[in-house]
Motif scaffolding. Structure first.
Motif, PDB file in Angstrom:
ATOM      1  N   TYR A 140       8.607  -4.324   5.421  1.00 54.55           N
ATOM      2  CA  TYR A 140       7.730  -4.014   4.287  1.00 54.55           C
ATOM      3  C   TYR A 140       7.293  -5.296   3.576  1.00 54.55           C
ATOM      4  O   TYR A 140       6.112  -5.487   3.292  1.00 54.55           O
ATOM      5  N   MET A 141       8.233  -6.177   3.287  1.00 50.35           N
ATOM      6  CA  MET A 141       7.917  -7.395   2.552  1.00 50.35           C
ATOM      7  C   MET A 141       7.018  -8.328   3.360  1.00 50.35           C
ATOM      8  O   MET A 141       6.190  -9.034   2.808  1.00 50.35           O
ATOM      9  N   ARG A 142       7.158  -8.309   4.688  1.00 52.85           N
ATOM     10  CA  ARG A 142       6.276  -9.117   5.544  1.00 52.85           C
ATOM     11  C   ARG A 142       4.822  -8.645   5.426  1.00 52.85           C
ATOM     12  O   ARG A 142       3.901  -9.439   5.446  1.00 52.85           O
ATOM     13  N   GLU A 143       4.648  -7.327   5.310  1.00 52.56           N
ATOM     14  CA  GLU A 143       3.308  -6.737   5.274  1.00 52.56           C
ATOM     15  C   GLU A 143       2.697  -6.704   3.874  1.00 52.56           C
ATOM     16  O   GLU A 143       1.475  -6.680   3.726  1.00 52.56           O
ATOM     17  N   LEU A 188       0.810  -1.207   0.000  1.00 51.60           N
ATOM     18  CA  LEU A 188       0.000   0.000   0.000  1.00 51.60           C
ATOM     19  C   LEU A 188       0.847   1.262   0.000  1.00 51.60           C
ATOM     20  O   LEU A 188       0.347   2.345  -0.291  1.00 51.60           O
ATOM     21  N   ALA A 189       2.115   1.121   0.345  1.00 49.18           N
ATOM     22  CA  ALA A 189       3.046   2.252   0.344  1.00 49.18           C
ATOM     23  C   ALA A 189       4.212   1.916  -0.583  1.00 49.18           C
ATOM     24  O   ALA A 189       4.443   0.742  -0.897  1.00 49.18           O
ATOM     25  N   GLU A 190       4.918   2.938  -0.996  1.00 47.20           N
ATOM     26  CA  GLU A 190       6.090   2.699  -1.834  1.00 47.20           C
ATOM     27  C   GLU A 190       7.133   1.942  -1.023  1.00 47.20           C
ATOM     28  O   GLU A 190       7.371   2.261   0.142  1.00 47.20           O
ATOM     29  N   ARG A 246      16.168  -3.837  -2.641  1.00 52.27           N
ATOM     30  CA  ARG A 246      17.348  -4.647  -2.925  1.00 52.27           C
ATOM     31  C   ARG A 246      18.243  -4.795  -1.696  1.00 52.27           C
ATOM     32  O   ARG A 246      19.343  -5.288  -1.783  1.00 52.27           O
ATOM     33  N   SER A 247      17.720  -4.379  -0.544  1.00 48.48           N
ATOM     34  CA  SER A 247      18.503  -4.510   0.689  1.00 48.48           C
ATOM     35  C   SER A 247      17.823  -5.491   1.633  1.00 48.48           C
ATOM     36  O   SER A 247      16.693  -5.903   1.419  1.00 48.48           O
ATOM     37  N   LEU A 248      18.534  -5.832   2.676  1.00 40.27           N
ATOM     38  CA  LEU A 248      17.982  -6.691   3.723  1.00 40.27           C
ATOM     39  C   LEU A 248      17.885  -5.929   5.046  1.00 40.27           C
ATOM     40  O   LEU A 248      17.923  -6.521   6.117  1.00 40.27           O
ATOM     41  N   HIS A 249      17.752  -4.605   4.952  1.00 43.85           N
ATOM     42  CA  HIS A 249      17.601  -3.792   6.149  1.00 43.85           C
ATOM     43  C   HIS A 249      16.254  -4.067   6.806  1.00 43.85           C
ATOM     44  O   HIS A 249      15.324  -4.571   6.171  1.00 43.85           O
ATOM     45  N   ASP A 250      16.147  -3.724   8.076  1.00 41.34           N
ATOM     46  CA  ASP A 250      14.929  -3.990   8.847  1.00 41.34           C
ATOM     47  C   ASP A 250      13.680  -3.421   8.184  1.00 41.34           C
ATOM     48  O   ASP A 250      12.646  -4.076   8.144  1.00 41.34           O
ATOM     49  N   ASN A 251      13.777  -2.188   7.636  1.00 45.75           N
ATOM     50  CA  ASN A 251      12.580  -1.590   7.039  1.00 45.75           C
ATOM     51  C   ASN A 251      12.152  -2.339   5.772  1.00 45.75           C
ATOM     52  O   ASN A 251      10.961  -2.470   5.496  1.00 45.75           O
TER      53      ASN A 251
END
Length: 140
Positions: free
Chosen positions: A67-70, A51-53, A58-63
């Motif tokens: 995002y990918m979980r949601e 729902l958001a950009e 291409r990173s594995l950072h926490d954010n």
């Protein structure tokens, strides 16, 4: 595969910011969802819709992980969203010079079918490809 020498359409899209951002904008304009490529499942790329950009996908950072979980998996969106995004993904990132599409409007509202037709023409011109589409659209 090897992202230094991408061979399939998803890998090519993943390695091209220009193509990925173009396709993301087109899908968002049509459905209000942001297309994202998820690299967090081992050696495969997965298409997700948020729902958001997305943050830097291409990173594995926490954010990015959060995002990918949601974000919704491609199997959780309508056939229309999948077909719309898939056809345009192949035109922008795929190798074929000729693309044959059977009833691209089948799962789309008439206004989205019209929009897809415009996007197919733009993509074919931009990518120097030929598109043949069989439709059952009737002018009333």
């Amino acid at each position: 595969g090897d992202l230094k020498n991408p061979q399939n359409s998803l890998a090519k899209l993943f390695t091209s910011d220009e193509k990925r951002l173009r396709l993301r904008k087109i899908v968002h304009d049509a459905f209000g969802l942001y297309l994202a490529l998820d690299v967090q499942n081992g050696q495969q790329l997965h298409v997700r819709f948020g729902l958001a950009e997305p943050p830097d996908e291409r990173s594995l950072h926490d954010n990015a992980l959060s995002y990918m979980r949601e974000a919704r998996d491609i199997g959780e969106v309508s056939d229309g969203v999948r077909a719309y995004a898939g056809v345009l993904l192949e035109l922008y990132a795929g190798d074929p010079k000729v693309v044959i599409i059977d009833e691209p409007e089948a799962f789309l509202h008439p206004s989205l079918a019209f929009k897809l037709g415009n996007e197919l023409a733009k993509a074919a011109t931009a990518e120097d490809k030929r598109v043949f589409a069989a439709t059952h659209v009737h002018n009333l």
